[in-house]
Design an enzyme around this catalytic site. Structure first.
Site, mmCIF file in Angstrom:
data_model
loop_
_atom_site.group_PDB
_atom_site.id
_atom_site.type_symbol
_atom_site.label_atom_id
_atom_site.label_comp_id
_atom_site.label_asym_id
_atom_site.label_seq_id
_atom_site.Cartn_x
_atom_site.Cartn_y
_atom_site.Cartn_z
ATOM 1 N N ASP A 45 0.847 -1.204 0.000
ATOM 2 C CA ASP A 45 0.000 0.000 0.000
ATOM 3 C C ASP A 45 0.878 1.248 0.000
ATOM 4 O OD1 ASP A 45 0.861 -0.172 2.614
ATOM 5 O OD2 ASP A 45 -1.134 -0.019 3.519
ATOM 6 N N ASP A 84 -1.005 -6.147 -0.046
ATOM 7 C CA ASP A 84 -1.359 -5.510 1.220
ATOM 8 C C ASP A 84 -2.867 -5.343 1.339
ATOM 9 O OD1 ASP A 84 0.763 -4.980 2.918
ATOM 10 O OD2 ASP A 84 1.322 -3.118 1.878
ATOM 11 N N LYS A 112 -1.189 -9.375 3.244
ATOM 12 C CA LYS A 112 -0.426 -8.860 4.386
ATOM 13 C C LYS A 112 -1.299 -7.898 5.183
ATOM 14 C CE LYS A 112 3.290 -5.962 3.878
ATOM 15 N NZ LYS A 112 2.863 -4.735 4.592
ATOM 16 N N GLU A 181 9.300 -3.854 10.493
ATOM 17 C CA GLU A 181 9.749 -2.570 9.932
ATOM 18 C C GLU A 181 10.318 -1.657 11.011
ATOM 19 O OE1 GLU A 181 6.950 -0.830 7.236
ATOM 20 O OE2 GLU A 181 8.032 1.081 7.128
HETATM 21 O O1 KIV Z 1 3.547 -1.029 1.652
HETATM 22 C C1 KIV Z 1 4.695 -1.478 1.556
HETATM 23 O O2 KIV Z 1 5.400 -1.315 0.558
HETATM 24 C C2 KIV Z 1 5.186 -2.237 2.701
HETATM 25 C C3 KIV Z 1 6.665 -2.482 2.767
HETATM 26 C C4 KIV Z 1 7.378 -1.229 3.021
HETATM 27 C C5 KIV Z 1 6.997 -3.528 3.762
HETATM 28 O O3 KIV Z 1 4.451 -2.616 3.546
#
Ligand code: KIV
Length: 263
Positions: A45, A84, A112, A181
């Site tokens: 995201d 995501d 995720k 993170e």
């Molecule tokens: O949204 C994203 O790109 C992420 C990564 C930074 C882990 O969650």
């Protein structure tokens, strides 16, 4: 062609082989990243920042994520494709199942979600219904307004212990992978040792089982480059070479270096 699966990534952790993860949001970059032998593509995201120009990921919708997941899936052959779940799309169990199903139908192999123990029931349900899950702990950008900014997490003992407890709980609920993170290097190592599933770090030091970067950060074209980022395009390489160099640096344990990590 060897298709990457949660099982093959787990085997890499067991064998002590590190792997690289990179974000993508469209078919062309997915094809180039896949050809570079990067094991996992994340439709993050973060597209809210790097594609849409927002200052956070909060405005990203499930329709945005489904569109970019479908585009990215068309360019992906071997890599495992994670999508995501955006802000607000997994607040209730029903919403979680409906929105995760939409992402899988758009072409994702795994979804995720950001958060700790409160997600355990959702993770158990998703995995039971055939939807593999990647957790995301430490700095969780969807909670930026609760965290008071994009700051390193887990610096004191209580906060570090909480992230470890959450990591163990997410694994027990059925998560197959975990993103961590922006935490100190020592905590990144403790988490990777505390769980059996592969831990993918970003700003979490060199001891995690894998590393992830945002594509536009790796190419040095993001508006703001955080400390944990290295510009792999610097020095004149073309994009395919920059991606292979990133994969090699992660697999050899050369990235992240101390200057990309937090104490
Ligand atoms: O949204 C994203 O790109 C992420 C990564 C930074 C882990 O969650």
């Amino acid at each position: 062609m060897n298709k990457i699966s949660p099982q093959s990534l787990l085997a890499k952790k067991v064998a002590g082989q590190k792997f690289a993860v990179l974000t993508a949001y469209d078919a062309t970059f997915a094809r180039v990243i896949d050809a570079a032998g990067i094991d996992v593509i994340l439709v993050g995201d973060s597209l809210g920042n790097v594609l849409q120009g927002h200052t956070s990921t909060l405005p990203v919708t499930i329709d945005d994520m489904c569109y970019h997941t479908a585009c990215t899936a068309r360019g992906t052959e071997a890599a495992l494709l994670i999508a995501d779940m955006p802000f607000g799309s997994y607040n209730s169990i029903d919403d979680t199942l409906i929105n995760a199903t939409a992402l899988m139908q758009a072409g994702a192999h795994m979804v995720k979600l950001e958060g700790g123990q409160w997600l355990c029931e959702s993770i158990a349900l998703l995995t039971e219904r055939g939807i593999p899950v990647c957790g995301h702990l430490g700095l969780t950008p969807q909670s930026v307004n609760v965290l008071g900014g994009f700051k390193v997490q887990g610096r004191d003992e209580a906060a570090a212990d909480k992230i470890i407890t959450d990591s163990i709980a997410l694994e027990a609920a059925g998560a197959s992978l975990l993103v961590i993170e922006c935490v100190p290097t020592a905590l990144g190592q403790r988490i990777s040792e505390a769980v059996s599933i592969p831990v993918i770090g970003i700003g979490a030091g060199p001891h995690t089982d894998a590393q992830v970067l945002v594509l536009h950060d790796l190419l040095g074209i993001s508006r703001r480059l955080p400390k944990f980022v290295k510009n792999f395009l610097e020095g004149g390489a073309d994009i395919p070479t920059a991606l292979s160099n990133y994969r090699d640096a992660v697999e050899r344990g050369e990235f992240p270096a101390p200057e990309h990590s937090f104490d």
